[in-house]
Every structure is written in C-alpha cells, then in structure tokens.
Scaffold this motif. Sequence first.
Motif, PDB file in Angstrom:
ATOM      1  N   ALA A 119      80.784  59.211  14.617  1.00  0.00           N
ATOM      2  CA  ALA A 119      80.146  60.439  14.237  1.00  0.00           C
ATOM      3  C   ALA A 119      78.659  60.006  14.288  1.00  0.00           C
ATOM      4  N   LEU A 120      78.395  59.051  13.546  1.00  0.00           N
ATOM      5  CA  LEU A 120      77.121  58.603  13.447  1.00  0.00           C
ATOM      6  C   LEU A 120      76.120  57.935  14.431  1.00  0.00           C
ATOM      7  N   MET A 121      77.041  57.063  15.340  1.00  0.00           N
ATOM      8  CA  MET A 121      76.697  56.171  15.968  1.00  0.00           C
ATOM      9  C   MET A 121      76.983  56.127  17.410  1.00  0.00           C
ATOM     10  N   SER A 122      77.815  57.160  17.958  1.00  0.00           N
ATOM     11  CA  SER A 122      78.304  57.111  19.303  1.00  0.00           C
ATOM     12  C   SER A 122      77.142  57.202  20.485  1.00  0.00           C
ATOM     13  N   GLY A 123      76.190  58.032  20.233  1.00  0.00           N
ATOM     14  CA  GLY A 123      75.268  58.164  20.971  1.00  0.00           C
ATOM     15  C   GLY A 123      74.332  56.781  20.990  1.00  0.00           C
ATOM     16  N   LEU A 124      73.865  56.292  20.080  1.00  0.00           N
ATOM     17  CA  LEU A 124      73.194  55.048  20.147  1.00  0.00           C
ATOM     18  C   LEU A 124      74.106  53.836  21.001  1.00  0.00           C
ATOM     19  N   VAL A 125      75.177  53.856  20.505  1.00  0.00           N
ATOM     20  CA  VAL A 125      76.153  52.810  21.059  1.00  0.00           C
ATOM     21  C   VAL A 125      76.148  53.057  22.698  1.00  0.00           C
ATOM     22  N   ARG A 126      76.365  54.376  23.084  1.00  0.00           N
ATOM     23  CA  ARG A 126      76.380  54.738  24.670  1.00  0.00           C
ATOM     24  C   ARG A 126      74.956  54.193  25.280  1.00  0.00           C
ATOM     25  N   GLN A 127      73.871  54.755  24.576  1.00  0.00           N
ATOM     26  CA  GLN A 127      72.487  54.258  25.214  1.00  0.00           C
ATOM     27  C   GLN A 127      72.365  52.658  25.285  1.00  0.00           C
ATOM     28  N   SER A 128      72.739  51.824  24.306  1.00  0.00           N
ATOM     29  CA  SER A 128      72.574  50.793  24.306  1.00  0.00           C
ATOM     30  C   SER A 128      73.413  50.030  25.286  1.00  0.00           C
ATOM     31  N   TYR A 129      74.810  50.439  25.652  1.00  0.00           N
ATOM     32  CA  TYR A 129      75.788  49.956  26.716  1.00  0.00           C
ATOM     33  C   TYR A 129      74.893  50.385  28.057  1.00  0.00           C
ATOM     34  N   GLU A 130      74.473  51.722  28.227  1.00  0.00           N
ATOM     35  CA  GLU A 130      73.847  51.862  29.437  1.00  0.00           C
ATOM     36  C   GLU A 130      72.508  51.044  29.773  1.00  0.00           C
ATOM     37  N   ALA A 131      71.676  50.642  28.690  1.00  0.00           N
ATOM     38  CA  ALA A 131      70.647  49.859  28.737  1.00  0.00           C
ATOM     39  C   ALA A 131      71.061  48.329  29.289  1.00  0.00           C
ATOM     40  N   MET A 132      72.221  47.920  28.799  1.00  0.00           N
ATOM     41  CA  MET A 132      72.727  46.639  29.297  1.00  0.00           C
ATOM     42  C   MET A 132      73.018  46.761  30.638  1.00  0.00           C
ATOM     43  N   ASN A 133      73.790  47.651  31.091  1.00  0.00           N
ATOM     44  CA  ASN A 133      74.070  48.084  32.487  1.00  0.00           C
ATOM     45  C   ASN A 133      72.979  48.033  33.278  1.00  0.00           C
ATOM     46  N   ARG A 134      71.833  48.653  33.074  1.00  0.00           N
ATOM     47  CA  ARG A 134      70.566  48.751  34.012  1.00  0.00           C
ATOM     48  C   ARG A 134      69.990  47.273  33.891  1.00  0.00           C
ATOM     49  N   ALA A 135      70.015  46.514  32.852  1.00  0.00           N
ATOM     50  CA  ALA A 135      69.395  45.379  32.954  1.00  0.00           C
ATOM     51  C   ALA A 135      70.255  44.181  33.789  1.00  0.00           C
TER      52      ALA A 135
END
Length: 143
Positions: A119-135
């Motif tokens: 509830a608190l972190m799903s957006g931040l976790v998703r953004q972080s995983y997407e940043a890793m994917n792009r990198a």
Amino acid sequence: MTTIRTEIVIDALPEQVWAALTGFGSYGAWNPCVRRIDGNAGVNQILHIAIRFGWLPPISFRARIDCFSRDTIFGWRASFLFGFLEGRHWFELHPLDAGRTLFVHCETFSGVLASPFLALMSGLVRQSYEAMNRALETIVEEK
C-alpha cells in the motif's frame, strides 16, 4: 500474495542478457535498483544483496536462489521483518524473433505485512524495477 510484474524487450539474444544479469560484479556500475549481489549464480546458492527503491536508503539482506535455468530464469526468495514479509524475486528471459529478448522482472510479496508494505511502496518498487530494466537494456545493447 501480490505480484509486481514489469517487462521490456531488449534488442539482444537471451545469452547476452543472461551474461549481464548474472555478472554480479558489475551491478554497481549499471544497476540503479539492485546495487550489489555477492555470491554465485546457481540453485540453492546464498546471495548477499543490496537493493534500493528510489530515494530510500539501500536495504541489505540474504536470499537463496530458488529457481535457476541458464538463459531462461533466475530468482531468489528472502524473508524480512522476522518473516512477516517475504519476497520471491525473479527474472525471465523469453527469446523473440530477430535476436531479441523479452525480459520479465517480477516479485511476489506475501506474509502479514505484504498488504501494508505494498500500500505504501508498490509504486516506488515498480518504478525501481522499471529503472533496472531500462538500465539492463542499455548495458546489453551497448555491447
């Protein structure tokens, strides 16, 4: 249980993506999310991992590789907060036409703290995983 799933198409063969994904020693140079992995890639191996979600400080933990098939899938399981939160994190590589790879990056969260955490972190976790994917896409396609 809730799963966060991200994916990206990388213009490289699965073998090339796999080499970067399991080249743990270089993670600090390119990976904005999984900042460090110490250990060996293989079934039941223990990894020491430092992961970072966006602006938060890095979180260090131990994990056990629970799925591993060369050029196909790699993942681990870890417990946090005395077992009240568990994460099963994995990467899938699917060959596509023209020498491309569909890279799938997922994590399933379970345990009594999974719902409040997400509830608190799903957006931040998703953004972080997407940043890793792009990198990962950038580092693999540059080679």
